[in-house]
Design a protein around this motif. Structure first.
Motif, PDB file in Angstrom:
ATOM      1  N   SER A  65      45.019 -13.745  39.466  1.00 55.79           N
ATOM      2  CA  SER A  65      45.885 -12.711  39.828  1.00 55.79           C
ATOM      3  C   SER A  65      46.942 -12.882  39.635  1.00 55.79           C
ATOM      4  O   SER A  65      47.357 -11.790  39.224  1.00 55.79           O
ATOM      5  N   GLU A 106      53.406  -0.900  43.268  1.00 61.83           N
ATOM      6  CA  GLU A 106      52.693  -1.006  44.616  1.00 61.83           C
ATOM      7  C   GLU A 106      50.953  -2.109  44.404  1.00 61.83           C
ATOM      8  O   GLU A 106      50.845  -3.652  45.372  1.00 61.83           O
ATOM      9  N   ARG A 113      51.931  -5.831  43.512  1.00 61.95           N
ATOM     10  CA  ARG A 113      52.684  -6.646  44.961  1.00 61.95           C
ATOM     11  C   ARG A 113      51.571  -7.195  45.713  1.00 61.95           C
ATOM     12  O   ARG A 113      51.724  -7.888  45.851  1.00 61.95           O
ATOM     13  N   GLN A 114      50.627  -5.848  45.813  1.00 63.58           N
ATOM     14  CA  GLN A 114      49.507  -6.495  46.716  1.00 63.58           C
ATOM     15  C   GLN A 114      48.629  -7.663  46.362  1.00 63.58           C
ATOM     16  O   GLN A 114      48.019  -8.460  47.209  1.00 63.58           O
ATOM     17  N   ALA A 151      50.026 -10.016  44.628  1.00 62.72           N
ATOM     18  CA  ALA A 151      51.172 -11.532  44.635  1.00 62.72           C
ATOM     19  C   ALA A 151      50.664 -11.318  45.996  1.00 62.72           C
ATOM     20  O   ALA A 151      50.473 -13.002  46.697  1.00 62.72           O
ATOM     21  N   GLN A 152      50.470 -10.402  47.388  1.00 67.95           N
ATOM     22  CA  GLN A 152      50.468 -11.094  48.169  1.00 67.95           C
ATOM     23  C   GLN A 152      49.073 -12.327  48.833  1.00 67.95           C
ATOM     24  O   GLN A 152      48.559 -12.871  49.036  1.00 67.95           O
ATOM     25  N   ASP A 153      47.841 -11.289  48.093  1.00 63.39           N
ATOM     26  CA  ASP A 153      46.964 -11.676  48.633  1.00 63.39           C
ATOM     27  C   ASP A 153      46.882 -13.189  47.037  1.00 63.39           C
ATOM     28  O   ASP A 153      45.986 -13.836  47.883  1.00 63.39           O
ATOM     29  N   ASN A 154      47.667 -13.856  46.327  1.00 61.12           N
ATOM     30  CA  ASN A 154      47.432 -14.955  45.642  1.00 61.12           C
ATOM     31  C   ASN A 154      48.094 -15.263  46.084  1.00 61.12           C
ATOM     32  O   ASN A 154      48.173 -16.960  46.284  1.00 61.12           O
ATOM     33  N   LEU A 155      49.420 -15.200  47.249  1.00 62.14           N
ATOM     34  CA  LEU A 155      50.188 -16.253  47.949  1.00 62.14           C
ATOM     35  C   LEU A 155      49.196 -16.313  48.745  1.00 62.14           C
ATOM     36  O   LEU A 155      49.259 -17.946  49.776  1.00 62.14           O
ATOM     37  N   ASP A 156      48.550 -15.638  49.740  1.00 63.90           N
ATOM     38  CA  ASP A 156      46.899 -16.033  51.044  1.00 63.90           C
ATOM     39  C   ASP A 156      46.301 -16.912  50.286  1.00 63.90           C
ATOM     40  O   ASP A 156      45.704 -18.456  50.829  1.00 63.90           O
TER      41      ASP A 156
END
Length: 406
Positions: free
Chosen positions: A208, A235, A238-239, A241-246
């Motif tokens: 990611s 964008e 950013r998405q 990065a969010q998936d990576n955090l999850d």
């Protein structure tokens, strides 16, 4: 040194005290009987008993007697001389043979001890017969029976002590072995957890982060002329990065990947192919063959992670222009194939394409192979420089259930 003598235990110390009291009591009885006119000349008996008591008292005070068999032998010889003086002065000295048996058997060991006890018994028989001016069976039975009882008691105690020591040694060894085994299990658990985290980081976070890096580079190139395109890239980053955090939150808790929480493996793979195409610009197509079945969670996780890692390699290292992912459901097996038309590499070379491109040190292929083997499956890779790469994973599946038709 007396190496086969049992160590002093609380029970042994009690027996020693009882033995000391017995010797003192028998010597005192001999003196009292002599003073009462029933056992020899009072002065001679008192002197002989005092001499024996002094020698006997000195024994426990001399540390060498308890440590050295030679010192113990010398002490017992001197004690025997004083005891002989008591035997000569009174027939009551025969009674002291019994505690002497225990001393000789305890201090002189299994060989010399019985022999010394036998000599003591013979001396008792001779002395008693001399005082009685006759030899009789009764005079011999008492000392011999006492010597036999003492010998059996001491040797039995020593045998039990040796067995107890051997058992204690075995218990100590078992305890140490159990501690070593616990430490080995702990180390294996730590290593397994490290390997799990390394695989998860490589197949999720690393891939990611690579996508985010590519998207941000694309946004940088689009600025300032194409601000709208740059904003779209940002964008997408950013998405990602969010998936990576999850993903990070879930694999730390050893849970299933987010893509598999509500969807089946084919749907998760289709989303992966679409996301890879959008974020990296590499066209990826998914093919699913066979009758779809619901796979065990570990199988779905392993296949999804392997597909993520393979596509990540195709994007980061191979320079591919096209990739295809094929998921095949077969009787008792499931297969995953990932093919790209990239630069390829030599599979026999250490490190594979990742090391060749200065990436993660070649962890990807070993990680994929480890995932497959952990589930009893096989992993194969075919590639050559300039001819693309094909990865194949085959996993056995037991008790798979058919998916409900949507």
């Amino acid at each position: 040194m007396a190496t086969d003598r049992p160590r002093t235990t609380p029970v042994a110390r009690v027996l020693q005290v009882c033995l000391h009291l017995l010797v003192a009591g028998l010597l005192g009885l001999a003196v009292v009987r002599a003073l009462a006119g029933r056992g020899g000349d009072p002065a001679a008996v008192t002197a002989a008993a005092t001499a024996m008591a002094a020698v006997y008292t000195a024994g426990p005070l001399i540390g060498a007697v308890g440590r050295s068999r030679r010192a113990a032998g010398l002490w017992l010889a001197l004690l025997g001389v004083t005891w002989a003086g008591v035997l000569v002065t009174t027939q009551d000295g025969v009674w002291l043979a019994f505690p002497l048996y225990f001393l000789e058997l305890h201090l002189l060991g299994r060989r010399a001890g019985p022999a010394a006890a036998g000599l003591t018994a013979v001396a008792s028989i001779v002395a008693y017969s001399a005082h009685q001016h006759t030899v009789s069976a009764a005079a011999a039975i008492g000392p011999l029976l006492g010597a036999a009882v003492a010998t059996a008691t001491v040797l039995g105690y020593q045998a039990l002590y040796r067995e107890s020591e051997e058992r204690r040694r075995l218990i100590d060894e078992l305890t140490a072995a159990r501690a070593d085994l616990d430490a080995a299990h702990h180390a294996a658990g730590v290593l397994a957890e490290r390997e799990r985290l390394a695989r998860e980081i490589h197949d999720t976070l690393a891939q990611s982060l690579t996508s985010i890096q590519l998207l941000l580079r694309a946004a940088q190139r689009a600025l300032p002329e194409r601000a709208d395109a740059a904003a779209e890239y940002v964008e997408q980053a950013r998405q990602a990065a969010q998936d990576n955090l999850d993903e990070a939150r879930r694999f730390v808790r050893a849970l299933s990947p987010p893509a598999l929480e509500s969807d089946t493996l084919p749907v998760a793979l289709e989303r992966l192919c679409a996301t890879t195409s959008v974020r990296s610009g590499l066209p990826v197509r998914l093919h699913v063959s066979g009758e779809r079945v619901r796979l065990p969670v570990p199988h779905e996780v392993a296949l999804l992670r392997i597909a993520q890692s393979a596509l990540g390699n195709a994007v980061r290292h191979a320079g591919a222009t096209h990739a295809e992912v094929t998921l095949s459901f077969m009787a008792g097996e499931v297969a995953l194939d990932v093919v790209d038309d990239g630069a390829g590499f030599d599979p026999a070379a250490a490190g594979g394409p990742e090391a060749a491109e200065g990436g993660d040190g070649g962890f990807g292929l070993p990680s994929m192979r480890a995932r497959a083997r952990a589930l009893g499956g096989t992993f194969a890779v075919e590639s050559a420089p300039g001819e693309g790469t094909a990865l194949a994973v085959l996993l056995p599946v037991a008790d798979a259930s058919r998916e409900e038709s949507s």
